[in-house]
Design a protein around this motif. Structure first.
Motif, PDB file in Angstrom:
ATOM      1  N   THR A 234       0.850  -1.189   0.000  1.00 21.46           N
ATOM      2  CA  THR A 234       0.000   0.000   0.000  1.00 21.46           C
ATOM      3  C   THR A 234       0.878   1.228   0.000  1.00 21.46           C
ATOM      4  O   THR A 234       1.723   1.400   0.879  1.00 21.46           O
ATOM      5  CB  THR A 234      -0.915   0.019   1.239  1.00 21.46           C
ATOM      6  OG1 THR A 234      -1.669  -1.191   1.268  1.00 21.46           O
ATOM      7  CG2 THR A 234      -1.851   1.214   1.205  1.00 21.46           C
ATOM      8  N   GLN A 235       0.686   2.071  -1.026  1.00 21.86           N
ATOM      9  CA  GLN A 235       1.445   3.318  -1.123  1.00 21.86           C
ATOM     10  C   GLN A 235       0.509   4.468  -0.758  1.00 21.86           C
ATOM     11  O   GLN A 235      -0.574   4.607  -1.316  1.00 21.86           O
ATOM     12  CB  GLN A 235       1.996   3.523  -2.530  1.00 21.86           C
ATOM     13  CG  GLN A 235       2.861   4.749  -2.637  1.00 21.86           C
ATOM     14  CD  GLN A 235       3.634   4.804  -3.952  1.00 21.86           C
ATOM     15  OE1 GLN A 235       3.707   3.837  -4.680  1.00 21.86           O
ATOM     16  NE2 GLN A 235       4.204   5.953  -4.236  1.00 21.86           N
ATOM     17  N   TYR A 236       0.960   5.290   0.200  1.00 20.33           N
ATOM     18  CA  TYR A 236       0.168   6.424   0.659  1.00 20.33           C
ATOM     19  C   TYR A 236       0.646   7.695  -0.039  1.00 20.33           C
ATOM     20  O   TYR A 236       1.846   7.875  -0.231  1.00 20.33           O
ATOM     21  CB  TYR A 236       0.301   6.571   2.181  1.00 20.33           C
ATOM     22  CG  TYR A 236      -0.270   5.373   2.915  1.00 20.33           C
ATOM     23  CD1 TYR A 236      -1.625   5.287   3.197  1.00 20.33           C
ATOM     24  CD2 TYR A 236       0.561   4.322   3.298  1.00 20.33           C
ATOM     25  CE1 TYR A 236      -2.152   4.190   3.869  1.00 20.33           C
ATOM     26  CE2 TYR A 236       0.042   3.214   3.965  1.00 20.33           C
ATOM     27  CZ  TYR A 236      -1.308   3.156   4.238  1.00 20.33           C
ATOM     28  OH  TYR A 236      -1.819   2.062   4.887  1.00 20.33           O
ATOM     29  N   PRO A 237      -0.286   8.578  -0.392  1.00 18.81           N
ATOM     30  CA  PRO A 237       0.074   9.802  -1.127  1.00 18.81           C
ATOM     31  C   PRO A 237       0.626  10.888  -0.196  1.00 18.81           C
ATOM     32  O   PRO A 237      -0.004  11.906   0.039  1.00 18.81           O
ATOM     33  CB  PRO A 237      -1.254  10.220  -1.760  1.00 18.81           C
ATOM     34  CG  PRO A 237      -2.297   9.701  -0.820  1.00 18.81           C
ATOM     35  CD  PRO A 237      -1.727   8.434  -0.230  1.00 18.81           C
ATOM     36  N   THR A 238       1.779  10.623   0.357  1.00 14.46           N
ATOM     37  CA  THR A 238       2.428  11.587   1.237  1.00 14.46           C
ATOM     38  C   THR A 238       3.773  11.973   0.645  1.00 14.46           C
ATOM     39  O   THR A 238       4.259  11.342  -0.278  1.00 14.46           O
ATOM     40  CB  THR A 238       2.658  10.984   2.644  1.00 14.46           C
ATOM     41  OG1 THR A 238       3.488   9.823   2.513  1.00 14.46           O
ATOM     42  CG2 THR A 238       1.351  10.607   3.307  1.00 14.46           C
ATOM     43  N   ILE A 239       4.369  12.992   1.210  1.00 17.57           N
ATOM     44  CA  ILE A 239       5.707  13.400   0.792  1.00 17.57           C
ATOM     45  C   ILE A 239       6.595  13.348   2.022  1.00 17.57           C
ATOM     46  O   ILE A 239       6.330  14.058   2.989  1.00 17.57           O
ATOM     47  CB  ILE A 239       5.692  14.806   0.162  1.00 17.57           C
ATOM     48  CG1 ILE A 239       4.820  14.771  -1.071  1.00 17.57           C
ATOM     49  CG2 ILE A 239       7.112  15.261  -0.136  1.00 17.57           C
ATOM     50  CD1 ILE A 239       4.755  16.034  -1.858  1.00 17.57           C
TER      51      ILE A 239
ATOM     52  N   PRO B 205       6.884   9.659  -0.135  1.00 17.93           N
ATOM     53  CA  PRO B 205       5.911   8.562  -0.243  1.00 17.93           C
ATOM     54  C   PRO B 205       6.127   7.530   0.869  1.00 17.93           C
ATOM     55  O   PRO B 205       7.256   7.242   1.247  1.00 17.93           O
ATOM     56  CB  PRO B 205       6.202   7.936  -1.607  1.00 17.93           C
ATOM     57  CG  PRO B 205       6.961   8.977  -2.356  1.00 17.93           C
ATOM     58  CD  PRO B 205       7.680   9.799  -1.340  1.00 17.93           C
ATOM     59  N   ARG B 206       5.024   7.023   1.391  1.00 19.23           N
ATOM     60  CA  ARG B 206       5.087   6.004   2.433  1.00 19.23           C
ATOM     61  C   ARG B 206       4.464   4.734   1.874  1.00 19.23           C
ATOM     62  O   ARG B 206       3.351   4.760   1.346  1.00 19.23           O
ATOM     63  CB  ARG B 206       4.333   6.462   3.670  1.00 19.23           C
ATOM     64  CG  ARG B 206       4.409   5.493   4.830  1.00 19.23           C
ATOM     65  CD  ARG B 206       3.754   6.066   6.066  1.00 19.23           C
ATOM     66  NE  ARG B 206       2.329   6.265   5.868  1.00 19.23           N
ATOM     67  CZ  ARG B 206       1.384   5.702   6.608  1.00 19.23           C
ATOM     68  NH1 ARG B 206       1.700   4.940   7.613  1.00 19.23           N
ATOM     69  NH2 ARG B 206       0.119   5.933   6.361  1.00 19.23           N
ATOM     70  N   VAL B 207       5.199   3.628   1.982  1.00 13.46           N
ATOM     71  CA  VAL B 207       4.732   2.338   1.481  1.00 13.46           C
ATOM     72  C   VAL B 207       4.754   1.344   2.635  1.00 13.46           C
ATOM     73  O   VAL B 207       5.722   1.287   3.384  1.00 13.46           O
ATOM     74  CB  VAL B 207       5.625   1.827   0.323  1.00 13.46           C
ATOM     75  CG1 VAL B 207       5.184   0.458  -0.146  1.00 13.46           C
ATOM     76  CG2 VAL B 207       5.618   2.812  -0.833  1.00 13.46           C
TER      77      VAL B 207
END
Length: 137
Positions: free
Chosen positions: A86-91, A93-95
């Motif tokens: 699961t990849q989260y749309p953060t900066i 990126p968090r997986v």
């Protein structure tokens, strides 16, 4: 149908095994055994038992694994349905990686293999030393 033909030729009805027999050269279950038998699979799947982990957390947990080996094993486990990515749309990126239901069903088996290796290490090392001593004689 391949399964039916094998049954006709040998009398072994693979339909009771879901069409699989790992003792047969062409059986696709051998690919699954290769994946399950990987030392990194044996360590990664139980490491995810408590919940999702990020790549860096897994890498720290699996002392000695290279980034390349971890990446390849995670891709294989995802492809084979044991984990999700699961990849989260953060900066930045968090997986996160987590077990699927199929992966959860493999945890006890793979943790058992690891537990056996740890519990029997002394006996295996003694057997190796005895074998090597005989070979050197």
């Amino acid at each position: 149908m391949k399964v039916y033909r094998y049954w006709m030729d040998t009398g072994v009805d693979l339909r009771v095994r879901g069409g699989a027999d790992a003792y047969l050269r062409g059986c696709p279950s051998r690919d699954v055994l290769d994946m399950i038998g990987s030392k990194w699979t044996v360590l990664i799947v139980p490491a995810l038992r408590e919940g999702p982990l990020r790549f860096g957390e897994l890498r720290r947990r699996l002392d000695g694994i290279t980034q390349k080996s971890l990446t390849q094993t995670l891709r294989t486990l995802e492809r084979d349905g044991l984990i999700t990515r699961t990849q989260y749309p953060t900066i930045p990126p968090r997986v996160e990686y987590a077990l699927t239901d199929l992966g959860l069903r493999a945890v006890a088996l793979l943790a058992g293999v690891r537990d056996w290796a740890e519990a029997n290490l002394a006996d295996v090392l003694a057997a190796r030393a005895a074998h090597d001593a005989r070979a050197d004689s």
